[in-house]
Write a protein that holds these residues in place. Structure first.
Motif, PDB file in Angstrom:
ATOM      1  N   VAL A 245       0.835  -1.199   0.000  1.00 50.30           N
ATOM      2  CA  VAL A 245       0.000   0.000   0.000  1.00 50.30           C
ATOM      3  C   VAL A 245       0.873   1.252   0.000  1.00 50.30           C
ATOM      4  O   VAL A 245       0.591   2.229  -0.715  1.00 50.30           O
ATOM      5  CB  VAL A 245      -0.950  -0.002   1.209  1.00 50.30           C
ATOM      6  CG1 VAL A 245      -1.717   1.321   1.277  1.00 50.30           C
ATOM      7  CG2 VAL A 245      -1.915  -1.177   1.125  1.00 50.30           C
ATOM      8  N   ALA A 246       1.948   1.248   0.791  1.00 51.31           N
ATOM      9  CA  ALA A 246       2.852   2.397   0.829  1.00 51.31           C
ATOM     10  C   ALA A 246       3.508   2.611  -0.528  1.00 51.31           C
ATOM     11  O   ALA A 246       3.647   3.752  -1.002  1.00 51.31           O
ATOM     12  CB  ALA A 246       3.916   2.185   1.908  1.00 51.31           C
ATOM     13  N   ALA A 248       2.313   1.695  -3.458  1.00 54.12           N
ATOM     14  CA  ALA A 248       1.295   2.186  -4.386  1.00 54.12           C
ATOM     15  C   ALA A 248       1.033   3.663  -4.160  1.00 54.12           C
ATOM     16  O   ALA A 248       0.863   4.434  -5.120  1.00 54.12           O
ATOM     17  CB  ALA A 248       0.011   1.380  -4.220  1.00 54.12           C
ATOM     18  N   THR A 249       1.016   4.084  -2.900  1.00 56.64           N
ATOM     19  CA  THR A 249       0.797   5.498  -2.595  1.00 56.64           C
ATOM     20  C   THR A 249       1.902   6.356  -3.194  1.00 56.64           C
ATOM     21  O   THR A 249       1.648   7.419  -3.784  1.00 56.64           O
ATOM     22  CB  THR A 249       0.735   5.704  -1.071  1.00 56.64           C
ATOM     23  OG1 THR A 249      -0.321   4.907  -0.532  1.00 56.64           O
ATOM     24  CG2 THR A 249       0.492   7.169  -0.737  1.00 56.64           C
ATOM     25  N   ASP A 250       3.145   5.906  -3.062  1.00 53.56           N
ATOM     26  CA  ASP A 250       4.275   6.650  -3.632  1.00 53.56           C
ATOM     27  C   ASP A 250       4.147   6.777  -5.147  1.00 53.56           C
ATOM     28  O   ASP A 250       4.401   7.850  -5.723  1.00 53.56           O
ATOM     29  CB  ASP A 250       5.593   5.955  -3.281  1.00 53.56           C
ATOM     30  CG  ASP A 250       5.939   6.047  -1.803  1.00 53.56           C
ATOM     31  OD1 ASP A 250       5.340   6.903  -1.122  1.00 53.56           O
ATOM     32  OD2 ASP A 250       6.769   5.244  -1.341  1.00 53.56           O
ATOM     33  N   VAL A 252       1.419   6.679  -6.986  1.00 53.98           N
ATOM     34  CA  VAL A 252       0.319   7.568  -7.356  1.00 53.98           C
ATOM     35  C   VAL A 252       0.716   9.025  -7.125  1.00 53.98           C
ATOM     36  O   VAL A 252       0.472   9.897  -7.973  1.00 53.98           O
ATOM     37  CB  VAL A 252      -0.949   7.213  -6.553  1.00 53.98           C
ATOM     38  CG1 VAL A 252      -2.036   8.259  -6.793  1.00 53.98           C
ATOM     39  CG2 VAL A 252      -1.449   5.830  -6.955  1.00 53.98           C
ATOM     40  N   LEU A 253       1.352   9.299  -5.978  1.00 51.69           N
ATOM     41  CA  LEU A 253       1.758  10.663  -5.676  1.00 51.69           C
ATOM     42  C   LEU A 253       2.800  11.174  -6.663  1.00 51.69           C
ATOM     43  O   LEU A 253       2.853  12.372  -6.975  1.00 51.69           O
ATOM     44  CB  LEU A 253       2.305  10.744  -4.248  1.00 51.69           C
ATOM     45  CG  LEU A 253       1.277  10.547  -3.128  1.00 51.69           C
ATOM     46  CD1 LEU A 253       1.960  10.544  -1.768  1.00 51.69           C
ATOM     47  CD2 LEU A 253       0.216  11.646  -3.190  1.00 51.69           C
ATOM     48  N   THR A 258      -1.965   4.997 -11.664  1.00 53.38           N
ATOM     49  CA  THR A 258      -3.230   5.110 -10.954  1.00 53.38           C
ATOM     50  C   THR A 258      -3.435   3.813 -10.192  1.00 53.38           C
ATOM     51  O   THR A 258      -2.871   2.767 -10.571  1.00 53.38           O
ATOM     52  CB  THR A 258      -4.415   5.343 -11.908  1.00 53.38           C
ATOM     53  OG1 THR A 258      -4.478   4.265 -12.863  1.00 53.38           O
ATOM     54  CG2 THR A 258      -4.250   6.655 -12.653  1.00 53.38           C
ATOM     55  N   CYS A 259      -4.242   3.836  -9.150  1.00 54.02           N
ATOM     56  CA  CYS A 259      -4.335   2.676  -8.273  1.00 54.02           C
ATOM     57  C   CYS A 259      -5.773   2.485  -7.806  1.00 54.02           C
ATOM     58  O   CYS A 259      -6.501   3.453  -7.584  1.00 54.02           O
ATOM     59  CB  CYS A 259      -3.408   2.862  -7.071  1.00 54.02           C
ATOM     60  SG  CYS A 259      -3.553   1.565  -5.820  1.00 54.02           S
ATOM     61  N   ARG A 260      -6.161   1.232  -7.636  1.00 50.15           N
ATOM     62  CA  ARG A 260      -7.438   0.931  -6.996  1.00 50.15           C
ATOM     63  C   ARG A 260      -7.383  -0.484  -6.426  1.00 50.15           C
ATOM     64  O   ARG A 260      -6.595  -1.318  -6.874  1.00 50.15           O
ATOM     65  CB  ARG A 260      -8.606   1.074  -7.958  1.00 50.15           C
ATOM     66  CG  ARG A 260      -8.621   0.098  -9.123  1.00 50.15           C
ATOM     67  CD  ARG A 260      -9.883   0.291  -9.947  1.00 50.15           C
ATOM     68  NE  ARG A 260     -10.015  -0.676 -11.017  1.00 50.15           N
ATOM     69  CZ  ARG A 260      -9.648  -0.467 -12.257  1.00 50.15           C
ATOM     70  NH1 ARG A 260      -9.103   0.694 -12.588  1.00 50.15           N
ATOM     71  NH2 ARG A 260      -9.809  -1.394 -13.189  1.00 50.15           N
TER      72      ARG A 260
END
Length: 354
Positions: A245-246, A248-250, A252-253, A258-260
């Motif tokens: 999750v971390a 994926a967040t990086d 996207v930022l 893109t993520c889902r």
């Protein structure tokens, strides 16, 4: 017993065909119920051809039986001679005319090169014909309550929750209410055929293929850059269990992806990622894999929910059984292509049967 040995069938069928003279196909189909009522154990299919020269219809009755098919037809004295059947007015070969330049059907179809590159499109065409063939033998008008259920489901699936929304949707597509009912009735007939094919087979199929119906909760990342997608997949395979999750967040930022999070059937993931998804458990990284509409997908499996035979899964299993049934019919179907080179059509037909 052969279907044509039903007492009096051939005499009744010939007399029935004589009565079709001058009728439109819709009226002829309605009359077919009378013949079926007289010979309930006989399977019959009605075919017709409209003669371009006269505009009249010619009808044939087919009686499928083991090892072949019996055909019965009747032609009035005034009917067009057999050697001329199928002739067409030249205008019927035209699709459109733009600024005086005519485009024929042959020319229009010839530009559909994508059909030769993607067998899925051809498979849909062939499958539709096979379903229509099966329905022609089993055809029965759905009960009024079943048709209303199908109409309600049709509207819900398209977000047509009010009468005004439905009228607007129909107007945009040039559909009359009668035509809409025909479309819905056809969908209901296909659903009934699917139930018939799967009847009594769902439990055994599920027991043999249980893992294929697991639900996988996945973190999906979509990339436009192949190098970034490959790098992200490598990093995901190296991170600690709490790290996806971390990461994926990086991504996207940083604007790289893109993520889902989604819950997918295992079969859907196998279709996208191939054999790697067939036995994927929590912690497995899948991809990168190309997406149908462009881009690449990388997925991280968060959890696996073992399949249970609930109503949703029953529908999925019935769909698989129906797909297998269609695949078997494709393998033995006689497919004729009326455009394209012999090499292309042979290759495409082989792909459909494989």
């Amino acid at each position: 017993m052969s279907p044509i040995t039903s007492p009096g069938l051939l005499d009744d069928a010939l007399e029935w065909l004589r009565g079709l003279d001058g009728l439109e196909p819709e009226a002829a189909e309605e009359r077919l119920a009378r013949l079926r009522d007289r010979h309930p154990r006989t399977r019959a299919r009605l075919l017709w051809q409209r003669e371009a020269v006269t505009g009249e219809y010619h009808y044939d009755l087919l009686f499928p039986e083991i090892g072949g098919c019996v055909s019965l037809s009747f032609a009035p004295d005034r009917a067009i001679p057999w050697p001329l059947r199928g002739s067409q007015r030249s205008g019927e070969q035209l699709l459109l005319r733009v600024n005086g330049v005519e485009t024929t059907m042959e020319r229009a179809v010839s530009v559909l090169d994508v059909l030769w590159e993607d067998a899925r499109l051809a498979r849909r065409l062939v499958d539709a014909a096979l379903v229509e063939e099966a329905l022609a033998v089993r055809r029965a008008d759905p009960a009024a309550d079943r048709l209303q259920e199908a109409m309600d489901a049709f509207r819900r699936a398209r977000g047509l929750l009010t009468a005004e929304a439905t009228r607007r949707w129909m107007a945009e597509r040039g559909l009359s209410h009668a035509r809409l009912e025909e479309i819905v009735a056809a969908e209901a007939a296909v659903a009934a055929l699917r139930r018939e094919v799967a009847e009594g087979r769902v439990e055994d199929f599920f027991a043999a293929h249980r893992a294929e119906f697991d639900r996988l909760r996945v973190l999906r990342l979509r990339y436009a850059d192949p190098d970034r997608a490959a790098a992200a997949a490598a990093r995901l395979r190296a991170v600690r269990p709490a790290g996806p999750v971390a990461l994926a967040t990086d991504e996207v930022l940083a604007g790289a992806a893109t993520c889902r999070m989604e819950a997918n059937g295992r079969g859907d993931l196998v279709a996208l990622f191939g054999a790697a998804a067939a036995d994927a458990e929590a912690g497995r990284v899948l991809g990168p894999a190309p997406l149908p509409d462009g881009g690449l997908c990388v997925a991280y499996v968060l959890a696996v929910e073992p399949a249970v035979l609930d109503e949703v899964t029953r529908g999925l299993v019935a769909g698989r059984i129906f797909d297998d049934w269609l695949a078997e019919r494709r393998r033995h179907a006689h497919v004729e292509w009326f455009w394209g080179s012999r090499a292309r059509t042979d290759e495409l037909t082989a792909a459909l049967r494989g």
